[in-house]
Design a protein around this motif. Structure first.
Motif, short mmCIF file in Angstrom:
data_model
loop_
_atom_site.label_atom_id
_atom_site.label_comp_id
_atom_site.label_asym_id
_atom_site.label_seq_id
_atom_site.Cartn_x
_atom_site.Cartn_y
_atom_site.Cartn_z
N TYR A 88 0.87 -1.25 -0.02
CA TYR A 88 0.02 0.00 -0.03
C TYR A 88 0.97 1.16 -0.16
O TYR A 88 0.79 2.17 -0.61
N ILE A 89 1.98 1.27 0.87
CA ILE A 89 2.90 2.51 0.98
C ILE A 89 3.48 2.65 -0.27
O ILE A 89 3.84 3.69 -0.88
N GLU A 90 3.95 1.56 -0.82
CA GLU A 90 4.65 1.39 -2.09
C GLU A 90 3.95 2.17 -3.32
O GLU A 90 4.21 3.06 -4.00
N GLU A 91 2.66 1.89 -3.33
CA GLU A 91 1.77 2.16 -4.26
C GLU A 91 1.11 3.61 -4.13
O GLU A 91 0.91 4.65 -4.90
N ASN A 92 0.87 3.71 -3.01
CA ASN A 92 0.16 5.36 -2.37
C ASN A 92 0.86 6.34 -1.93
O ASN A 92 0.40 7.30 -1.58
N ARG A 107 6.28 6.06 7.20
CA ARG A 107 6.96 5.56 5.94
C ARG A 107 7.93 4.31 6.12
O ARG A 107 8.31 3.90 7.18
N LEU A 108 8.00 3.62 4.90
CA LEU A 108 8.83 2.60 4.95
C LEU A 108 10.30 2.66 5.00
O LEU A 108 10.89 3.71 4.69
#
Length: 134
Positions: free
Chosen positions: A30-34, A103-104
């Motif tokens: 989700y974080i990678e995409e959004n 954040r990742l």
């Protein structure tokens, strides 16, 4: 300090039943995409993500219909599996809070491609690092 455990051999583990791994991978994706997930002033995940997670995780005992039967909107504390995941992601240094967002880290991006190693890290932190007293 977390205990060191041996890595599982290969990627032959039946990880499809590892709910914390599935939730972590979905969150990382989700974080990678959004982009980063917004945080409230108390550092809880914002409602838009909680609603998404409640549907995407498909966590037994926390079906979306049941959650909304009790709550008009979902906050992080209304969905306990997400509270635990949030704490484990921070504890394992897979995510961090920065300028009002989650954040990742580079480690999360790397382990996204190695589910067995990610699972070992998540479970080690869940069992030995996270405070279970509350």
């Amino acid at each position: 300090m977390p205990r060191r455990s041996r890595s599982p051999p290969g990627n032959d583990l039946p990880l499809s039943h590892a709910l914390i791994l599935k939730a972590a991978l979905l969150t990382i994706g989700y974080i990678e995409e959004n982009g980063p997930i917004g945080l409230t002033p108390t550092k809880a995940l914002k409602r838009y993500f909680v609603a998404w997670a409640a549907e995407a995780f498909e966590w037994p005992g926390y079906m979306v219909e049941d959650l909304y039967a009790v709550n008009k909107v979902l906050n992080e504390h209304d969905f306990p599996p997400l509270v635990i995941l949030h704490e484990v992601l921070l504890s394992a240094k897979l995510a961090r809070h920065f300028k009002g967002t989650l954040r990742l880290t580079d480690l999360a991006r790397k382990l996204q491609l190695e589910p067995a190693r990610l699972w070992m890290l998540l479970t080690t932190h869940l069992l030995f690092v996270v405070d279970h007293s509350p």
